[in-house]
Scaffold this motif. Structure first.
Motif, PDB file in Angstrom:
ATOM      1  N   THR A 190      15.597 -19.243  63.713  1.00 53.75           N
ATOM      2  CA  THR A 190      15.081 -20.600  63.551  1.00 53.75           C
ATOM      3  C   THR A 190      15.215 -20.995  62.094  1.00 53.75           C
ATOM      4  O   THR A 190      14.759 -20.288  61.206  1.00 53.75           O
TER       5      THR A 190
ATOM      6  N   HIS B 109       6.937 -24.864  66.109  1.00 55.81           N
ATOM      7  CA  HIS B 109       7.542 -24.393  67.356  1.00 55.81           C
ATOM      8  C   HIS B 109       6.835 -25.039  68.550  1.00 55.81           C
ATOM      9  O   HIS B 109       6.013 -24.404  69.220  1.00 55.81           O
TER      10      HIS B 109
ATOM     11  N   GLU C 205       6.648 -19.803  70.469  1.00 52.58           N
ATOM     12  CA  GLU C 205       7.399 -18.891  69.618  1.00 52.58           C
ATOM     13  C   GLU C 205       8.593 -18.277  70.326  1.00 52.58           C
ATOM     14  O   GLU C 205       9.600 -17.974  69.717  1.00 52.58           O
TER      15      GLU C 205
ATOM     16  N   GLU D 211      13.062 -25.915  63.121  1.00 56.83           N
ATOM     17  CA  GLU D 211      11.613 -26.103  63.224  1.00 56.83           C
ATOM     18  C   GLU D 211      11.245 -27.564  63.513  1.00 56.83           C
ATOM     19  O   GLU D 211      11.985 -28.481  63.176  1.00 56.83           O
TER      20      GLU D 211
END
Length: 813
Positions: free
Chosen positions: A332, A501, A505, A275
């Protein structure tokens, strides 16, 4: 420090890598005697600096080889002469070695084998398996067709072997300009795998190579060079991320046509993004080129060189890498996992000293003569938790706690932080106020008797009385001597991006378009969409000028400190000098982003991290008095029984971060003990920690842990998408039904037919014609938008990879 174990016996291999589908394959191969030893490689493209995105893949390659007593190669994939540089090679080699990777004498370059690649190219031509094509790039793309239309043969596909060899040799001799011809494999123009529709093997690129000079003007494509070099170097298990899954067909085709035996095999693992970070070298280069950062080593950058300058240690990076599980799905990672690894490392490494970043002068009116105080470097909790009863001095020497002290001068005039005095304090304020008291760290309690302000009403000077150690005070603040402290510059670094992000996404780590590797994007010179720049954090670098206690001047320059109540700092290795100290903040004492992320979530919701650290980031106890203690409760270390439970859970396959969360939570631990102990365990443990924890603790989860294994297997086998799995998991938790039964009952595992997918894509494109035009005009980052729209319109049934491929064909066909 090099983290390379001795060759282990088969019966007692050290689990450097937690069990996963790749280790299962390797162990099967070793049992069968398929390979005499395991050989892996890490092949970065030296068109930029090594970055955090390289950590997971490089450590997976390195530690897997080490675990099985094999060999690990470092290889520079230097096939793009326009971008690769010696600077990038040197930095990558230095940074990866600093991180602890050891390839002994096996540093290779793709350019080492340019001659051999060319020989194999001629062999393919002679076999009738390759031909020289002379159509334009746009025409070639059109002739390839799309997901529903087979490719059309190029008018040059049936050139004779003699003509192809003549043209290829003339290409090599430099007779043609860039783009005039390419060498293509002759495979299958009707294959549903677009990669097999006669991929390009060689391009003309008239640009000097940093190692080969002008010796070559044709360069091999990644899909040609990569498998050949694996075979030449004896690689057995070639691991890469999921965007190369379709490229494996080319890999296997080349191995068959060129009859390598024994031959390597390619295995794909799920990428681990992070992230608040981008790791596309093309995008990082743009940040450098446009002056958004000071260079590749700017401490806000996600490069390893930048993290080194920031003050992060290789031990912290290795610990972070060890916590990330291996699976077949992209995920992620919560950035808190990385930041906590850094904090945990520094908590027991960084001695405590004092620095004032925004000073305001205080005169202690009843202190006539200065004093020298002997203050400890380490708080009680670190001393208590020391395994050998010793603590470190700034130079690293371990001594008894009573010897780990430094001299701190207390003089009539001192500096405190401007925020530690408030003439009109809000409710609950526990620092210095007019007539109020506060404790100076290690120096006793003071009372503010008077203060002065300037014309703007800003406090400029405080007069106070030193009351001694026995007086009462509600808080503790830090300070330095105004006469003896050293002036210093303090650089406060923040996250470079303000949203989790910044690329969207659905974007991959390496490119704007889902499913397109950075290698392909670089060679195709895909334009970089700069949309991510709008998410740059304002004022991500703030500079303060204050003072630090004089003890630091006699310490080694690479000492990491905890400046009490301020964060972890060290001297900037580039700009700091003895007569002009510059300290950079490595990281804050706790996660200061929680509130900001919650507010930002309304604009751009963050993905659920697959591997998370439960609760707030770990605080540092013993620092900053009662108020700081309340804000930063100490996270107790695990008991021996809990550590044993962590070892058991990780041996079953759980990621270390998940195992530690489970081990210290009785409710979660009781629940996970009902899980099936097979290859599904890692995924099930992750779901329990990240998706079910709140409900389990509240007693609201009705599904049994044993019922989660079939769901995990379906996800691993690509029978369902991640979205379907999570929806079924949530419904099962509420109803008690087995999630696999929910999926079967409602037909959620039926997937989506190609016809229905095409209809969904056409519908999305028809209502977004302006974005279609923008994409075709070069804004390829819109691929993420289109993918998200199609996934939503199909209820999550479509596989993202198939969606990306079909979308690309529809948009570019």
């Amino acid at each position: 420090m090099t983290d390379t174990p001795s060759t282990p016996d088969a019966a007692d291999r050290k689990p450097l890598v937690t069990p996963n589908f790749i280790t299962e394959i390797i162990e099967k191969h070793l049992e069968e005697g398929k390979y005499p030893t395991v050989v892996t490689r890490f092949p970065p493209d030296p068109s930029g600096y090594a970055h955090l995105g390289h950590i997971f893949a490089s450590f997976l390659d390195y530690r897997t080889a080490a675990q099985y007593g094999g060999k690990f190669n470092l290889r520079m994939d230097d096939t793009n002469p326009e971008l690769v540089k010696q600077e990038y090679v040197d930095s990558m080699v230095d940074d990866l070695k600093w991180m602890g990777l050891d390839w002994e004498d096996r540093l290779y370059y793709a350019s080492d084998y340019f001659g051999r690649y060319y020989e194999y190219a001629e062999q393919l031509v002679r076999q009738g398996d390759a031909y020289v094509d002379s159509v334009s790039a746009a025409e070639m793309s059109r002739l390839r067709g799309n997901a529903h239309t087979p490719g059309t043969p190029s008018p040059y596909r049936e050139r004779s072997v003699e003509e192809n060899l003549d043209l290829l040799r003339r290409m090599k001799a430099g007779e043609f300009e860039n783009g005039a011809h390419v060498l293509r494999a002759k495979i299958d123009l009707s294959s549903p795998n677009m990669k097999l529709r006669d991929p390009v093997l060689y391009r003309i690129v008239k640009h000097p190579h940093f190692r080969q000079g002008d010796a070559w003007c044709i360069y091999p494509a990644y899909d040609f060079e990569h498998p050949l070099q694996d075979a030449i170097e004896g690689v057995t298990h070639s691991m890469c991320s999921l965007e190369f899954v379709d490229n494996r067909a080319i890999y296997d085709w080349l191995m068959e046509k060129l009859a390598f035996d024994p031959r390597p095999h390619q295995y794909e693992f799920g990428r681990r993004g992070l992230e608040y970070t981008i790791t596309s070298k093309r995008k990082l280069r743009r940040l450098v080129q446009e002056g958004k950062v000071s260079g590749w080593d700017d401490p806000r950058m996600p490069t390893i060189r930048a993290q080194r300058r920031l003050g992060v240690t290789p031990e912290a990076i290795r610990h972070f890498a060890s916590q990330i599980g291996v699976s077949r799905t992209n995920r992620t990672v919560d950035i808190a996992m990385y930041e906590n690894a850094v904090r945990d490392d520094l908590n027991h490494r960084a001695p405590r000293v004092m620095a004032v970043l925004d000073p305001i002068k205080v005169t202690l009116t009843n202190l006539n003569a200065g004093q020298t105080l002997s203050l400890p470097y380490w708080p009680f909790d670190v001393v208590r938790d020391s395994p050998d009863g010793l603590v470190a001095l700034p130079g690293g020497e371990r001594v008894a706690p009573e010897q780990a002290v430094r001299d701190v001068p207390l003089t009539r005039e001192i500096y405190i932080e401007r925020d530690d005095f408030n003439p009109e304090p809000p409710k609950g304020y526990k620092r210095l106020t007019p007539g109020g008291t506060v404790r100076l760290r290690g120096a006793g309690v003071i009372r503010a008797d008077d203060f002065q302000t300037d014309d703007a009403g800003q406090v400029t000077h405080i007069h106070a009385s030193l009351l001694g150690e026995d007086a009462k005070a509600g808080g503790v603040i830090h300070w330095v001597s105004a006469e003896k402290a050293l002036p210093a510059e303090f650089r406060l670094y923040d996250r470079l991006f303000r949203v989790p992000h910044p690329e969207g996404e659905n974007a991959t780590d390496d490119d704007d378009s889902a499913g397109i590797s950075e290698h392909d994007a670089e060679q195709a010179q895909t334009p970089v969409d700069a949309g991510y720049m709008r998410y740059l954090t304002p004022d991500s670098l703030q500079v303060r000028r204050g003072f630090v206690e004089p003890s630091v001047l006699s310490d080694p320059s690479d000492t990491r400190y905890q400046f009490e109540r301020q964060g972890y700092f060290w001297r900037d290795p580039v700009d700091s000098k003895e007569d002009a100290l510059v300290f950079g903040r490595i990281i804050t004492l706790k996660d200061t982003w929680a509130k900001d992320q919650k507010a930002e979530g309304a604009k751009q919701p963050a993905k659920k991290a697959s591997s998370n650290v439960a609760g707030d980031a770990k605080g540092i106890s013993g620092e900053g008095g009662a108020e700081a203690q309340k804000a930063q409760p100490k996270q107790p270390s695990l008991s021996p029984e809990q550590e044993a439970e962590v070892a058991r859970l990780t041996a079953l396959g759980a990621a270390e971060a998940d195992a530690r969360t489970l081990a210290k939570d009785d409710a979660l631990l009781a629940f996970v003990k009902g899980a099936v102990q097979d290859a599904s365990f890692a995924q099930v443990a992750s779901w329990i920690v990240n998706d079910l924890a709140v409900g389990v603790r509240a007693g609201d989860v009705k599904v049994k842990a044993a019922d989660l294994a079939p769901l995990a297997h379906m996800l691993a086998e690509d029978k369902i998408t991640t979205r379907v799995a999570r929806d079924a998991l949530a419904r099962a938790a509420a109803s008690g039904d087995a999630p696999a039964a929910i999926i079967e009952r409602e037909g959620l595992n039926a997937g989506l037919s190609d016809e229905d997918l095409q209809k969904a894509i056409e519908a999305v494109l028809n209502v977004n014609l302006d974005k279609v035009e923008a994409y075709r005009g070069g804004k390829t980052a819109l691929m993420g938008f289109f993918t998200g729209q199609v996934m939503r319109s199909t209820g999550g049934k479509a596989q993202p990879q198939k969606v990306a491929e079909a979308l690309k064909a529809a948009l570019e066909g």
